[in-house]
Design a protein around this motif. Sequence first.
Motif, PDB file in Angstrom:
ATOM      1  N   TYR A 143       0.855  -1.181   0.000  1.00 34.22           N
ATOM      2  CA  TYR A 143       0.000   0.000   0.000  1.00 34.22           C
ATOM      3  C   TYR A 143       0.893   1.234   0.000  1.00 34.22           C
ATOM      4  N   HIS A 144       0.596   2.186  -0.893  1.00 31.22           N
ATOM      5  CA  HIS A 144       1.452   3.372  -1.049  1.00 31.22           C
ATOM      6  C   HIS A 144       0.781   4.650  -0.564  1.00 31.22           C
ATOM      7  N   GLY A 145      -0.327   4.530   0.140  1.00 34.31           N
ATOM      8  CA  GLY A 145      -1.060   5.719   0.531  1.00 34.31           C
ATOM      9  C   GLY A 145      -2.139   6.032  -0.481  1.00 34.31           C
ATOM     10  N   PRO A 146      -2.802   7.180  -0.353  1.00 34.60           N
ATOM     11  CA  PRO A 146      -3.892   7.525  -1.263  1.00 34.60           C
ATOM     12  C   PRO A 146      -3.396   7.741  -2.689  1.00 34.60           C
ATOM     13  N   ASN A 147      -4.197   7.333  -3.634  1.00 39.68           N
ATOM     14  CA  ASN A 147      -3.908   7.593  -5.053  1.00 39.68           C
ATOM     15  C   ASN A 147      -5.234   7.587  -5.823  1.00 39.68           C
ATOM     16  N   SER A 192       2.810   7.953  -4.755  1.00 34.03           N
ATOM     17  CA  SER A 192       2.737   6.505  -4.946  1.00 34.03           C
ATOM     18  C   SER A 192       3.579   6.063  -6.139  1.00 34.03           C
ATOM     19  N   THR A 193       3.533   6.826  -7.221  1.00 31.00           N
ATOM     20  CA  THR A 193       4.293   6.463  -8.418  1.00 31.00           C
ATOM     21  C   THR A 193       5.788   6.573  -8.159  1.00 31.00           C
ATOM     22  N   ARG A 194       6.205   7.571  -7.400  1.00 31.67           N
ATOM     23  CA  ARG A 194       7.615   7.666  -7.027  1.00 31.67           C
ATOM     24  C   ARG A 194       8.070   6.425  -6.265  1.00 31.67           C
ATOM     25  N   GLU A 195       7.217   5.929  -5.375  1.00 30.09           N
ATOM     26  CA  GLU A 195       7.576   4.730  -4.610  1.00 30.09           C
ATOM     27  C   GLU A 195       7.646   3.504  -5.510  1.00 30.09           C
ATOM     28  N   VAL A 196       6.721   3.383  -6.454  1.00 35.53           N
ATOM     29  CA  VAL A 196       6.739   2.259  -7.384  1.00 35.53           C
ATOM     30  C   VAL A 196       8.042   2.250  -8.184  1.00 35.53           C
ATOM     31  N   LEU A 197       8.524   3.426  -8.538  1.00 31.68           N
ATOM     32  CA  LEU A 197       9.752   3.518  -9.331  1.00 31.68           C
ATOM     33  C   LEU A 197      10.999   3.119  -8.549  1.00 31.68           C
ATOM     34  N   GLU A 198      10.880   2.955  -7.236  1.00 34.66           N
ATOM     35  CA  GLU A 198      12.002   2.471  -6.438  1.00 34.66           C
ATOM     36  C   GLU A 198      12.237   0.972  -6.646  1.00 34.66           C
ATOM     37  N   TYR A 199      11.246   0.279  -7.194  1.00 32.80           N
ATOM     38  CA  TYR A 199      11.374  -1.151  -7.454  1.00 32.80           C
ATOM     39  C   TYR A 199      12.167  -1.390  -8.750  1.00 32.80           C
ATOM     40  N   ALA A 243      10.901   3.006 -17.826  1.00 35.25           N
ATOM     41  CA  ALA A 243      10.980   4.332 -18.443  1.00 35.25           C
ATOM     42  C   ALA A 243       9.596   4.891 -18.751  1.00 35.25           C
ATOM     43  N   ASP A 244       8.657   4.027 -19.103  1.00 38.27           N
ATOM     44  CA  ASP A 244       7.298   4.484 -19.378  1.00 38.27           C
ATOM     45  C   ASP A 244       6.627   5.010 -18.110  1.00 38.27           C
ATOM     46  N   VAL A 245       6.884   4.361 -16.977  1.00 35.04           N
ATOM     47  CA  VAL A 245       6.333   4.835 -15.714  1.00 35.04           C
ATOM     48  C   VAL A 245       6.983   6.160 -15.312  1.00 35.04           C
ATOM     49  N   GLU A 246       8.284   6.298 -15.585  1.00 36.21           N
ATOM     50  CA  GLU A 246       8.972   7.571 -15.329  1.00 36.21           C
ATOM     51  C   GLU A 246       8.334   8.696 -16.135  1.00 36.21           C
ATOM     52  N   ARG A 247       7.980   8.417 -17.373  1.00 37.53           N
ATOM     53  CA  ARG A 247       7.363   9.450 -18.218  1.00 37.53           C
ATOM     54  C   ARG A 247       5.966   9.794 -17.709  1.00 37.53           C
ATOM     55  N   TYR A 248       5.224   8.800 -17.279  1.00 34.23           N
ATOM     56  CA  TYR A 248       3.906   9.045 -16.703  1.00 34.23           C
ATOM     57  C   TYR A 248       4.025   9.951 -15.482  1.00 34.23           C
TER      58      TYR A 248
END
Length: 201
Positions: A54-58, A101-108, A124-129
Amino acid sequence: MAARSSIPPETTFIAHRLAAQDIAKTKAQTVQPDLVFDDEMTLRLGGKEVQLRYHGPNDGRGSISMYFQDHATMFVVDWIVIGRMPWQKLWSYDIQGMINSTREVLEYDFDTFVGGHAEVGDHADVERYLAYLESLYSQVTDGILAGKSLEQIQQEVDLSEYSDLAQYEEWVGLNIEGVHERLMEESGMGWRSDLKEEHTH
């Protein structure tokens, strides 16, 4: 969704505690989870690990990520979309929460990203998003702080570098409007006496 009676009895349903709470409170026509968790849960399936977090609210309450480390694959539904604009006015979205939340996902460490909608992509696609969300959020915030109306902000915000995304022309104005609404209402910017719209003649 099918009734629990039609599902194999060995099936275990898992959800974040907030999602389980919403399912119960709203009497949603779906199966109640058997297990709930608060922050993280690791599952072992066929000798492989799946990490739930869980990454918090999104988007909504209780949305999580699913990380398949052995396959370097990340799965997220709704609050990260690849190759397409975020949904219209971002209904049910917490824009700053989506960024966090997306910043945390990019740590994986993942090579493949799978979403519940739109396209399959990579890190890279998630980074662009994320870059799109950050630019959208910061430009709308700057416009409000400068005393501009929503209409002025919609005319002046420049997100053209993302014009290749599906639904760009149809939804870019709605994305701006959705962020504006959340800043003005949920973040309290609409109540601040120091933020007055400029009036041009």
